[in-house]
Design an enzyme around this catalytic site. Structure first.
Site, PDB file in Angstrom:
ATOM      1  N   ASN A 182      41.243 -50.173 -23.906  1.00  0.00           N
ATOM      2  CA  ASN A 182      41.942 -51.094 -24.803  1.00  0.00           C
ATOM      3  C   ASN A 182      42.327 -52.529 -24.121  1.00  0.00           C
ATOM      4  O   ASN A 182      43.467 -52.776 -23.691  1.00  0.00           O
ATOM      5  CB  ASN A 182      43.158 -50.461 -25.405  1.00  0.00           C
ATOM      6  CG  ASN A 182      42.858 -49.209 -26.415  1.00  0.00           C
ATOM      7  OD1 ASN A 182      42.391 -48.119 -25.835  1.00  0.00           O
ATOM      8  ND2 ASN A 182      42.592 -49.479 -27.441  1.00  0.00           N
ATOM      9  N   TYR A 195      30.700 -44.876 -31.893  1.00  0.00           N
ATOM     10  CA  TYR A 195      30.847 -45.979 -30.701  1.00  0.00           C
ATOM     11  C   TYR A 195      31.023 -45.077 -29.389  1.00  0.00           C
ATOM     12  O   TYR A 195      30.435 -45.250 -28.593  1.00  0.00           O
ATOM     13  CB  TYR A 195      31.991 -46.590 -31.311  1.00  0.00           C
ATOM     14  CG  TYR A 195      32.635 -47.561 -30.049  1.00  0.00           C
ATOM     15  CD1 TYR A 195      31.759 -48.719 -29.587  1.00  0.00           C
ATOM     16  CD2 TYR A 195      33.504 -47.491 -29.294  1.00  0.00           C
ATOM     17  CE1 TYR A 195      32.022 -49.679 -28.674  1.00  0.00           C
ATOM     18  CE2 TYR A 195      34.105 -48.060 -28.159  1.00  0.00           C
ATOM     19  CZ  TYR A 195      33.304 -49.243 -27.884  1.00  0.00           C
ATOM     20  OH  TYR A 195      33.648 -49.953 -26.934  1.00  0.00           O
TER      21      TYR A 195
HETATM   22  C1  UD1 Z   1      38.703 -47.884 -28.823  1.00  0.00           C
HETATM   23  C2  UD1 Z   1      38.380 -47.478 -27.343  1.00  0.00           C
HETATM   24  C3  UD1 Z   1      38.443 -48.593 -26.324  1.00  0.00           C
HETATM   25  C4  UD1 Z   1      37.322 -49.508 -26.832  1.00  0.00           C
HETATM   26  C5  UD1 Z   1      37.854 -49.850 -27.957  1.00  0.00           C
HETATM   27  C6  UD1 Z   1      36.796 -50.981 -28.935  1.00  0.00           C
HETATM   28  C7  UD1 Z   1      39.845 -45.174 -27.113  1.00  0.00           C
HETATM   29  C8  UD1 Z   1      40.971 -44.645 -26.535  1.00  0.00           C
HETATM   30  N1  UD1 Z   1      39.392 -46.655 -27.029  1.00  0.00           N
HETATM   31  O1  UD1 Z   1      39.782 -48.543 -28.772  1.00  0.00           O
HETATM   32  O2  UD1 Z   1      37.767 -48.069 -25.168  1.00  0.00           O
HETATM   33  O3  UD1 Z   1      37.394 -50.620 -25.972  1.00  0.00           O
HETATM   34  O4  UD1 Z   1      37.968 -48.721 -29.329  1.00  0.00           O
HETATM   35  O5  UD1 Z   1      37.324 -51.372 -30.219  1.00  0.00           O
HETATM   36  O6  UD1 Z   1      39.083 -44.606 -27.766  1.00  0.00           O
HETATM   37  N2  UD1 Z   1      45.411 -49.605 -35.238  1.00  0.00           N
HETATM   38  C9  UD1 Z   1      46.603 -49.710 -36.204  1.00  0.00           C
HETATM   39  N3  UD1 Z   1      46.746 -50.783 -36.844  1.00  0.00           N
HETATM   40  C10 UD1 Z   1      45.393 -51.895 -36.894  1.00  0.00           C
HETATM   41  C11 UD1 Z   1      44.431 -51.476 -36.045  1.00  0.00           C
HETATM   42  C12 UD1 Z   1      44.510 -50.376 -35.055  1.00  0.00           C
HETATM   43  O7  UD1 Z   1      47.410 -49.013 -36.013  1.00  0.00           O
HETATM   44  O8  UD1 Z   1      45.792 -52.787 -37.669  1.00  0.00           O
HETATM   45  C13 UD1 Z   1      45.652 -48.353 -34.353  1.00  0.00           C
HETATM   46  C14 UD1 Z   1      44.351 -47.749 -34.364  1.00  0.00           C
HETATM   47  O9  UD1 Z   1      44.402 -46.660 -35.371  1.00  0.00           O
HETATM   48  C15 UD1 Z   1      44.308 -47.017 -32.936  1.00  0.00           C
HETATM   49  C16 UD1 Z   1      45.201 -48.066 -31.968  1.00  0.00           C
HETATM   50  O10 UD1 Z   1      45.739 -48.739 -32.817  1.00  0.00           O
HETATM   51  O11 UD1 Z   1      45.302 -45.906 -33.061  1.00  0.00           O
HETATM   52  C17 UD1 Z   1      44.253 -48.822 -31.219  1.00  0.00           C
HETATM   53  O12 UD1 Z   1      43.194 -49.461 -32.037  1.00  0.00           O
HETATM   54  P1  UD1 Z   1      42.145 -50.520 -31.467  1.00  0.00           P
HETATM   55  O13 UD1 Z   1      42.652 -51.559 -30.940  1.00  0.00           O
HETATM   56  O14 UD1 Z   1      40.946 -50.520 -32.874  1.00  0.00           O
HETATM   57  O15 UD1 Z   1      41.326 -49.680 -30.485  1.00  0.00           O
HETATM   58  P2  UD1 Z   1      40.916 -48.088 -30.124  1.00  0.00           P
HETATM   59  O16 UD1 Z   1      40.153 -47.627 -31.209  1.00  0.00           O
HETATM   60  O17 UD1 Z   1      41.764 -47.375 -29.447  1.00  0.00           O
END
Ligand code: UD1
Length: 314
Positions: A171, A142
């Site tokens: 985010n 991605y």
């Molecule tokens: C990433 C990108 C962001 C993009 C997004 C699209 C980065 C810093 N950001 O976000 O620019 O728009 O993808 O999806 O790479 N988490 C939990 N529990 C959950 C879900 C998520 O702990 O149930 C954690 C994830 O492991 C992560 C954080 O929360 O560390 C944020 O996750 P998520 O909301 O999926 O977004 P990113 O992957 O950070």
């Protein structure tokens, strides 16, 4: 008044952009394949010209761009873990479709394309906050795909004179973010779990941090990037400039919702970035951007929306 195309305009961020463009009196066309978007997200905007179609088909991109002044290219499969599971589908949605939009925009004589970039492009570069001049280091398909999209945009500008601007999102959260998939954004997942009395899952130790940005801030930054002169070819962060850990986010939401559950911890996700925080001085300087809704206020608005909408079964 101008004629805008919002790709992915039935999706979370795209529909908020569409609402604001309509409110400002612009003519708006939306193209969306309704894979993650929903027609219902456009109910408030009313009267937009809607094309249901997939931009992986060049003919759809051509039909969508015909006659348009500005393209806001938001269509994507916006998930890190989904791209790790299925890089090909994600590639088609994030790279092939972007190339089609650029080709079609060039043919149609579009004035400017504003592209939804991603903070994931920075990867785990050690310095914080992330400035646009840092070398990218994508950790997931991605992240790489979103980076290729912005570079494709810059190339189209150099080769063919098509004005492109990338806004790197960090985010984004807010009303209409779809919580129904395990790949959904963490805030939508936490709010729905806590509202239903279920324990949210935290991947890793929960000390990873993010610059969570309320959607109205992104709308403001993107619409500035449509109009401000002298930014063609630029890549610009739009975020808040602060960060919070996932554990901190969990506690803030639990307090807001008044839930009593503890999180469940699971192994860290593949491709997950450790820390993310934007430097927003370039957006301030070039776009006159400053966050208009603070993180805490955005969280409250979002919780209220999930409570009042029919998205959750709470
Ligand atoms: C990433 C990108 C962001 C993009 C997004 C699209 C980065 C810093 N950001 O976000 O620019 O728009 O993808 O999806 O790479 N988490 C939990 N529990 C959950 C879900 C998520 O702990 O149930 C954690 C994830 O492991 C992560 C954080 O929360 O560390 C944020 O996750 P998520 O909301 O999926 O977004 P990113 O992957 O950070």
């Amino acid at each position: 008044m101008a004629f805008y195309l919002v790709t992915g305009g039935a999706g979370f961020i795209g529909s908020h952009l569409t609402d604001e463009l309509v409110r400002r009196g612009h003519r708006v066309r939306v193209v969306d394949n309704l894979v993650t978007g929903r027609r219902q997200n456009l109910a408030q905007a009313g009267g937009v010209d809607f094309i249901e179609g997939d931009l992986a088909d060049l003919a759809v991109a051509r039909r969508a761009c015909a006659g348009v002044d500005v393209v806001l290219h938001q269509a994507a499969i916006p998930s890190v873990p989904r791209s790790v599971e299925d890089p090909l589908t994600s590639h088609q949605a994030n790279i092939d479709a972007t190339l089609h939009v650029l080709l079609a925009a060039r043919e149609a004589g579009v004035r400017r394309v504003v592209y939804a970039g991603s903070s994931s492009a920075y990867g785990d570069t050690p310095a914080l906050p992330k400035t646009e001049s840092m070398a990218p280091s994508p950790l997931s398909p991605y992240a790489l795909q979103k980076l290729v999209g912005e570079q494709y945009g810059q190339l189209f500008m150099r080769l063919y004179g098509l004005e492109t601007v990338t806004i790197r999102y960090f985010n984004v959260f807010g009303p209409r973010q779809d919580p129904s998939s395990p790949y959904s954004g963490v805030i939508s997942l936490f709010i729905t779990a806590l509202s239903e009395g279920r324990a949210p899952t935290i991947y890793g130790d929960g000390e990873q941090t993010r610059d969570f940005t309320y959607v109205a801030n992104v709308v403001d930054g993107v619409l500035r990037a449509c109009e401000v002169p002298g930014v063609a070819g630029d890549v610009i962060n739009v975020a808040t400039g602060s960060r919070i850990s996932i554990n901190g986010l969990f506690r803030a939401l639990r307090d807001l919702i008044g839930a009593r559950v503890e999180p469940v911890y699971a192994p860290a996700r593949l491709g997950d970035v450790r820390d993310s925080q934007a430097d927003i001085t370039k957006a301030q300087r070039l776009l006159g951007y400053a966050p208009i809704v603070a993180f805490e206020d955005g969280l409250k608005k979002t919780v209220d929306w999930y409570r009042s909408s029919h998205v959750t079964v709470a």
